[in-house]
Scaffold this motif. Structure first.
Motif, PDB file in Angstrom:
ATOM      1  N   HIS A 152      10.654   4.114 -41.945  1.00 23.77           N
ATOM      2  CA  HIS A 152       9.501   4.465 -41.107  1.00 23.77           C
ATOM      3  C   HIS A 152       8.169   4.300 -41.832  1.00 23.77           C
ATOM      4  O   HIS A 152       7.942   4.927 -42.872  1.00 23.77           O
ATOM      5  CB  HIS A 152       9.673   5.910 -40.626  1.00 23.77           C
TER       6      HIS A 152
ATOM      7  N   TRP B   8       9.552   7.708 -44.877  1.00 22.99           N
ATOM      8  CA  TRP B   8      10.870   8.326 -44.685  1.00 22.99           C
ATOM      9  C   TRP B   8      11.780   7.365 -43.958  1.00 22.99           C
ATOM     10  O   TRP B   8      11.330   6.296 -43.533  1.00 22.99           O
ATOM     11  CB  TRP B   8      10.748   9.677 -43.980  1.00 22.99           C
TER      12      TRP B   8
ATOM     13  N   HIS C 138      16.121   2.832 -40.135  1.00 25.95           N
ATOM     14  CA  HIS C 138      14.750   2.361 -39.988  1.00 25.95           C
ATOM     15  C   HIS C 138      13.921   2.986 -41.111  1.00 25.95           C
ATOM     16  O   HIS C 138      14.056   4.181 -41.388  1.00 25.95           O
ATOM     17  CB  HIS C 138      14.199   2.759 -38.618  1.00 25.95           C
TER      18      HIS C 138
ATOM     19  N   HIS D 278      15.406   6.957 -41.288  1.00 26.47           N
ATOM     20  CA  HIS D 278      16.273   7.610 -40.306  1.00 26.47           C
ATOM     21  C   HIS D 278      16.934   6.521 -39.467  1.00 26.47           C
ATOM     22  O   HIS D 278      16.440   5.380 -39.451  1.00 26.47           O
ATOM     23  CB  HIS D 278      15.453   8.568 -39.431  1.00 26.47           C
TER      24      HIS D 278
ATOM     25  N   HIS E 177      17.865   4.274 -36.176  1.00 27.53           N
ATOM     26  CA  HIS E 177      17.171   3.923 -34.932  1.00 27.53           C
ATOM     27  C   HIS E 177      18.219   3.723 -33.852  1.00 27.53           C
ATOM     28  O   HIS E 177      18.163   2.778 -33.068  1.00 27.53           O
ATOM     29  CB  HIS E 177      16.312   2.674 -35.118  1.00 27.53           C
TER      30      HIS E 177
ATOM     31  N   HIS F 174       4.140   5.602 -32.243  1.00 23.17           N
ATOM     32  CA  HIS F 174       4.445   4.995 -33.548  1.00 23.17           C
ATOM     33  C   HIS F 174       4.603   3.497 -33.396  1.00 23.17           C
ATOM     34  O   HIS F 174       5.266   3.027 -32.481  1.00 23.17           O
ATOM     35  CB  HIS F 174       5.743   5.617 -34.089  1.00 23.17           C
TER      36      HIS F 174
ATOM     37  N   HIS G 187       7.573   9.047 -30.765  1.00 25.82           N
ATOM     38  CA  HIS G 187       8.520   9.566 -31.764  1.00 25.82           C
ATOM     39  C   HIS G 187       9.140  10.903 -31.376  1.00 25.82           C
ATOM     40  O   HIS G 187       9.814  11.541 -32.190  1.00 25.82           O
ATOM     41  CB  HIS G 187       7.894   9.635 -33.154  1.00 25.82           C
TER      42      HIS G 187
ATOM     43  N   HIS H 217       5.890   0.064 -35.512  1.00 21.58           N
ATOM     44  CA  HIS H 217       6.660  -0.406 -36.666  1.00 21.58           C
ATOM     45  C   HIS H 217       5.928  -1.539 -37.399  1.00 21.58           C
ATOM     46  O   HIS H 217       5.213  -2.336 -36.779  1.00 21.58           O
ATOM     47  CB  HIS H 217       8.001  -0.983 -36.215  1.00 21.58           C
TER      48      HIS H 217
ATOM     49  N   HIS I 226       6.790   3.022 -29.990  1.00 18.60           N
ATOM     50  CA  HIS I 226       7.463   4.042 -29.175  1.00 18.60           C
ATOM     51  C   HIS I 226       6.916   5.422 -29.440  1.00 18.60           C
ATOM     52  O   HIS I 226       6.179   5.649 -30.396  1.00 18.60           O
ATOM     53  CB  HIS I 226       8.979   4.017 -29.416  1.00 18.60           C
TER      54      HIS I 226
HETATM   55 CU1  C2O Z   1      10.542   6.729 -37.240  1.00 16.96          CU
HETATM   56 CU2  C2O Z   1      10.905   3.650 -34.514  1.00 16.96          CU
HETATM   57  O1  C2O Z   1      10.663   5.199 -35.874  1.00 16.96           O
END
Ligand code: C2O
Ligand code: CU
Length: 487
Positions: free
Chosen positions: A106, A144, A104, A146, A148, A419, A462, A421, A460
């Motif tokens: 972010h 950034w 994802h 990461h 999901h 957060h 975080h 998206h 959601h």
């Molecule tokens: Cu860093 Cu759904 O997020």
């Protein structure tokens, strides 16, 4: 595979099958009568074309597992990715993890099918498989990436994505990307499984953290006991050193990649000029320290003095620090647990920040308000929105062109970094543009955005343990029927 994963992946698999027929599921009375835009649909392609995709930049990432540490390319954080706004990121991920994953990106307002939510915007990337993400990088700023997928990012799978401004208005001599992290030194799925048993019963309490409190966070600071806290992957006892000449003007890009830790950050002996949060510019203001929740970013400018100065990130409420050192001259580093006085000075608060004028959303009444009550408790570990755990088949309908207001009402006794998206909202009170915001216990946050990026988008908490226990939901753009423009 641990129980938690099975639950997660069954849920996602179920939704993956639904992805093609989300419209059917969505025609129930609770969801209205319109079909939803599909993540790879024509609306999404049209929105991407409107971004005028520029030069393609290729990146290769490999997700690898080495004991408890999972990372991109064997280092934590992964190698920083850097592009210029308007360029196309084409990133191939090779999944050498023992389980399925995703990436994802972010904070980016990117094309929906590159958003990396398995089972919603793409199929999970199976162990041993590869996947290529391709999207236009829309706005300059500090971002950034990461996975999901379950709790994976709490194992070390994250990296910075810096989008440079082709006409950078800020003047500075050097940049320093600072990624903050909490290191569990255990399997996060095991920690989550323990947390989900709640506080009652006689099970082991190896991972649950009790009594971490912080006035800045309005009470309970976190749920999980971490072994240590890190800046750019290094502990306070073995810090990274940033070397420069006295008088250097540095742009520090702070990213909180932690799973369950807010950090209070200060550079000893210096004040900081806040210039951006979550990639978007602020009206500049001075501060001694700032508080950064999981998923948030702040950019600050600092003019370095002569000497040796610790940059300290206090794990808020958790009685430990992460740090790095700034060296411009002679001086000896204080003890690893040293706390600069600036940490107790002025701490930047949302209420005092203002956006740069050119990124203010034009004033407009919301066309639609979506109220998300943050619910749940530590004792039951049932974090959710509106008391309902995540269901990948449920979408809150919105329509392209609307001004949407998200109303986060925190009914819990704990803070949550919420957060969204695919969009950068504006806080309704001050107008600051963000994609991740701390909501203190008992407080309400109103966040407005223009629905200009069609797709299915997550909202959601975080805190990765809250998220995985159920505090997530989806917004879905409805298909606009052939030019009828019904609103
Ligand atoms: Cu860093 Cu759904 O997020
Ligand atoms: Cu939360």
């Amino acid at each position: 595979m641990p129980v938690v994963d099975r639950r997660t992946f069954l849920g996602l698999a179920a939704s993956a099958t639904l992805a093609g027929c989300a419209t059917q599921k969505a025609t129930g009375p609770a969801q209205g009568t319109s079909a939803f835009v599909s993540p790879g649909g024509p609306e999404v392609s049209a929105a991407e074309q409107a971004r005028k995709p520029g030069r393609v930049r290729d990146f290769a990432l490999t997700a690898t597992a080495n004991g408890l540490t999972w990372s991109y390319g064997g280092i934590v954080p992964g190698r920083e990715l850097r592009v210029t706004a308007g360029e196309v990121v084409r990133a191939r991920l090779d999944n050498r993890l023992p389980e399925a994953t995703s990436i994802h990106w972010h904070g980016l307002a990117l094309r929906n099918d590159a958003d990396g939510v398995p089972g919603v915007t793409q199929e999970p990337i199976a162990a041993g498989a590869a996947h290529t993400y391709e999207f236009t990088a829309p706005h300059a700023g500090t971002y950034w990436f990461h996975p999901h997928s379950g709790t994976q990012f709490d194992r070390g799978l994250f990296g910075a994505l810096v989008i440079e401004d082709p006409a950078e208005p800020l003047g500075y001599d050097q940049e320093w990307v600072v990624v903050l992290d909490d290191w569990l030194d255990a399997d996060p799925d095991e920690a989550l499984a323990e947390l989900k048993k709640g506080m009652s019963g006689d099970h082991s309490m190896k991972h649950m953290l009790m009594g971490a409190t912080s006035p800045l966070l309005g009470g309970d600071a976190g749920d999980v006991r971490y072994r240590d806290f890190r800046i750019n992957g290094r502990t306070a006892a073995d810090p990274q050193t940033f070397t420069a000449k006295p008088g250097t003007r540095v742009r520090i890009r702070l990213i909180n990649a932690g799973g369950d830790t807010a950090f209070r950050v200060a550079l000893d002996g210096h004040t900081m000029t806040l210039t951006h949060t979550d990639g978007f510019p602020l009206a500049h203001s001075e501060t001694d320290a700032l508080l950064i929740g999981m998923g948030e970013r702040y950019d600050v400018l600092v003019t370095l003095k002569d000497g040796l100065f610790p940059l300290v990130a206090l794990a808020e409420g958790k009685k430990a620090v992460a740090r790095a050192l700034v060296r411009t001259g002679s001086g000896r580093a204080p003890a690893p647990d040293f706390r600069p006085r600036a940490l107790d000075g002025r701490v930047a608060r949302y209420g005092k920040l203002r956006p740069a004028e050119h990124v203010r959303l034009p004033a407009r009444q919301p066309d639609r308000t979506i109220t998300l009550r943050l619910t749940g408790s530590m004792s039951r570990y049932d974090w959710a929105f509106n008391g309902k755990p995540y269901d990948p088949a449920v979408r809150e309908p919105i329509a392209a062109g609307e001004r949407v207001r998200l109303r986060f009402v925190n009914t819990t006794t704990m803070w949550h970094p919420v957060h969204l998206h695919g969009h950068t909202y504006a806080h309704a009170d001050t107008g600051i543009r963000k994609d991740t915001s701390i909501v203190l216990p008992g407080m309400t946050l109103e966040a407005d955005f223009d629905a200009d990026n069609p797709g299915i988008w997550m909202v959601h908490c975080h805190n990765v343990y809250h998220q995985e226990s159920g505090m997530m939901t989806l917004l879905g753009y409805r298909v606009q029927s052939g030019g009828s423009g019904s609103r």
